[in-house]
Structure formats: structure tokens, C-alpha cells
Design a protein around this motif. Sequence first.
Motif, PDB file in Angstrom:
ATOM      1  N   ILE A   1      33.708  28.536  20.544  1.00  0.00           N
ATOM      2  CA  ILE A   1      33.918  27.710  21.739  1.00  0.00           C
ATOM      3  C   ILE A   1      33.008  26.492  21.593  1.00  0.00           C
ATOM      4  O   ILE A   1      31.818  26.641  21.320  1.00  0.00           O
TER       5      ILE A   1
ATOM      6  N   CYS B   1      33.318  31.600  33.655  1.00  0.00           N
ATOM      7  CA  CYS B   1      33.416  31.065  32.282  1.00  0.00           C
ATOM      8  C   CYS B   1      33.516  32.224  31.275  1.00  0.00           C
ATOM      9  O   CYS B   1      34.326  32.173  30.339  1.00  0.00           O
TER      10      CYS B   1
ATOM     11  N   PHE C   1      34.335  21.573  29.343  1.00  0.00           N
ATOM     12  CA  PHE C   1      33.556  22.725  29.802  1.00  0.00           C
ATOM     13  C   PHE C   1      32.621  22.277  30.923  1.00  0.00           C
ATOM     14  O   PHE C   1      32.014  21.203  30.847  1.00  0.00           O
TER      15      PHE C   1
ATOM     16  N   THR D   1      36.690  22.396  24.027  1.00  0.00           N
ATOM     17  CA  THR D   1      37.181  22.353  25.415  1.00  0.00           C
ATOM     18  C   THR D   1      36.405  21.414  26.330  1.00  0.00           C
ATOM     19  O   THR D   1      35.250  21.101  26.089  1.00  0.00           O
TER      20      THR D   1
ATOM     21  N   SER E   1      40.491  23.299  31.235  1.00  0.00           N
ATOM     22  CA  SER E   1      39.030  23.402  31.112  1.00  0.00           C
ATOM     23  C   SER E   1      38.578  24.855  31.164  1.00  0.00           C
ATOM     24  O   SER E   1      39.343  25.752  31.527  1.00  0.00           O
ATOM     25  N   ILE E   2      37.321  25.032  30.775  1.00  0.00           N
ATOM     26  CA  ILE E   2      36.631  26.279  31.090  1.00  0.00           C
ATOM     27  C   ILE E   2      35.586  25.827  32.100  1.00  0.00           C
ATOM     28  O   ILE E   2      34.702  25.027  31.762  1.00  0.00           O
TER      29      ILE E   2
ATOM     30  N   SER F   1      41.940  24.653  26.136  1.00  0.00           N
ATOM     31  CA  SER F   1      41.026  25.520  26.883  1.00  0.00           C
ATOM     32  C   SER F   1      41.679  26.807  27.369  1.00  0.00           C
ATOM     33  O   SER F   1      40.988  27.681  27.893  1.00  0.00           O
TER      34      SER F   1
END
Length: 327
Positions: free
Chosen positions: A300, A285, A210, A208, A277-278, A178
Motif C-alpha cells: 500500500i 483504513c 490515503f 492510493t 481512497s482509503i 484504492s
Amino acid sequence: MSFGIEFLPNMEVEKIVNYSCLAEENGFENIWVTDHYNNRNVYAVLAMIAANTNRIKIGPGVTNSYQIHPAVTASAVATINELSKGRGVLGIGPGDKTTLSKLGIKFEKPAKRLKEAVDIIKGLWAGESVKYDGEFFDINGAKMDFKTEDIPIYIGAQGPVMLKIAGMIGDGVLINASNPKDFEVSIPLCKEGMKEVGREDFDIVAYTCFSIDKESKKAKNAAKIVVGFIVAGSPDIVFERHNIDLEDVKKIREALGRFDFGTLKKSVTDEMLDAFSICGSPEECIEKIEKLYKVGVTQIVAGSPVGPNMETSIKIIGEEILQTKGL
Ligand code: F42
């Protein structure tokens, strides 16, 4: 840059289909369905998604060649491709050691095995009568009885050997990461493989953890359990790269060892959220996605948990990221 979404078939198929339709309406381009023996079957789920969507690309993200023979994978993905009128993609990785060990499957030479499996799948899709004398697979003139086309293959990869192999044999790579710092290390390895085979066009996917919500705190809170699990399973070299204190990592591992999810959530630091993470408000974000784009990420994939509420989060991604930013 495109946007995909990951679904885990640990929920009812009907729900996944509804979320898939919502993702398609909101401008997502790919649906990736995970493959683990203890969840609903990936191809049954994909068939239902195929029947209920029109535009979005769909595939396993990712299957492996230990549980499923490459000939069966070739047939299953070609069937999904036919059902979806050419929207099939194959995501395949070396496999998850922990899951496979529960089935008594020995995780021997996963990279070599994956490479052989992909060779066989390509041969079958090309309509060849495949003869293959590999270390793991011995194929004696197997041939598909129905026609299929060239379906894109994405390789799930994290390690240096696998990333290079992905560049050599894949149309893209699904990297569980991420943060731009991780892609600065991973992308050159994929490029080494691409160079070796003279490939130029390649999709670099950030698969990722998310979590998005209009309220940053709610989004971050929803990401903490998943990030806690990622921290617990990551090697020290990754913590060094992200300046994460090993004492903080210890707290996470101890909490997880006691199944104490309350302490686990409290022990996840902002540095860990940023590394693994996102997550946050749409603005937060977008800032991270733009950084990933700059280092070379081209897709993504919003993976678990996607947000505190899946439906709301899919709509936020559509409205605040895909339509506004035109990613
Ligand atoms: N796994 C699942 O089971 N189901 C999923 O739905 C799933 C989704 C998923 C999505 C994205 C993604 O990136 C991974 C995903 N995975 C999923 C996990 C995936 O199957 C792999 O477990 C994960 O990607 C880890 O792979 P890795 O790239 O770290 O590769 C492992 C095998 C590794 O150790 N690689 C090393 C490396 O440097 O790449 C070493 C590999 C090597 O060289 N080994 C030699 C060989 O031939 O395999 C043998 C060496 C020897 O001496 O034995």
C-alpha cells in the motif's frame, strides 16, 4: 504486505526529508517521490532523502521517458542507489498527458516508448554496451562508466495494455487505485504479462489517495479535494463499476470548472470516497487494507493527502497499523 508513502516535491525539500525520516522510524518500507517538471527536481530530493535515511527504499514514483532520456534515468537512479547503499528503486510510467502537453511534448505511443526505455535502462545497468534500434530511441553503443547492480523496476500503469506490459517487464506495478473491485480487474492483466515471460515474483502496489486520522470525519474531509480531482478525470466505466451516479459526477466536474472547491468538497459522496481512497479512522483504513490484501495487493502506498496533518498521520500509520497489525 508492505507500506510505502508518496511525497510530492511541491513542498520544501527539508520538510520532505523530515517526513521521510519519520516514515522510516515508523516502519514504512518505501518512499516514492513524484516527478513533474513544475515541482522540485525528483533526484535532488531523493539524494537528500538518501543522505538522511538508512533503511527505507527510495525512488521516483514515477518518472517517464518523454522528459528524461532513459540513459539519464539509468544514471540518476544508479546514483541514488549508490548514495543510499543499495536502496534505490525505479518507478517509471508512460507519463502524464496533461503535464506533457504543457511542454509541447506529443504523447505518441506511450506504451511502446516506455517499453523501449526500460529495455535500454536494463541494458545499461547490466553494464552492456547498448545498441538499440527502436522506434523512439536509437542507441549506438552507450555504456555506463560506473558499476551498478540490478535495481527493481516498478511500472506505473492503469490501462489494460500497460498492466500487461508491467507484468512482462517490471518487478512490480504501481496502480493508482484504492478499491478491491479495481484490483480484481487489474491483477489478472498483470498476471497475463507475468505468465508470458514466466515471472512469479511480483509486487502489486495500490498507489492510493490515503487519509487517516483518529477522527474519521476529519480524515474523510481531508481526502475530499483529491478524490474530487480523481472523479473529474475518471472514465464512465469506473463509475459503473462502483455504482456512482453520473449526475453526482457532473456536479463535481462543474464545481471544478468554476474552481469552486467548497461545492466540490460538498459534492464528494461516500461512494466516491470508498471507490477512490482509503480514508477514515485507523479501524476503517485497516478494514479496507485487509480487503485489498485478500484480492492480491502486496504494497500500500499512502498517497496524497496522507491525512489532515502529515506528521500525525505518519505516526498513526506507524503505531496503529504497522506496529499493531505487523503488516
Ligand atoms: N505521472 C507523472 O507524470 N508523474 C508522476 O509522478 C506520476 C506518478 C504516478 C504514480 C502511480 C501511477 O500509477 C501513475 C503515476 N503517473 C505519474 C501517471 C502515469 O505516468 C500515467 O499517466 C498513468 O499511469 C496512465 O497510464 P495508463 O496505464 O493509463 O497508460 C496510458 C498511456 C494509456 O492510454 N494506456 C492504454 C492501455 O490500455 O494501457 C493504451 C496504451 C496503448 O496501447 N497505446 C499504444 C502505445 O504504444 O502506447 C498506442 C496505440 C495507438 O494506436 O497509438
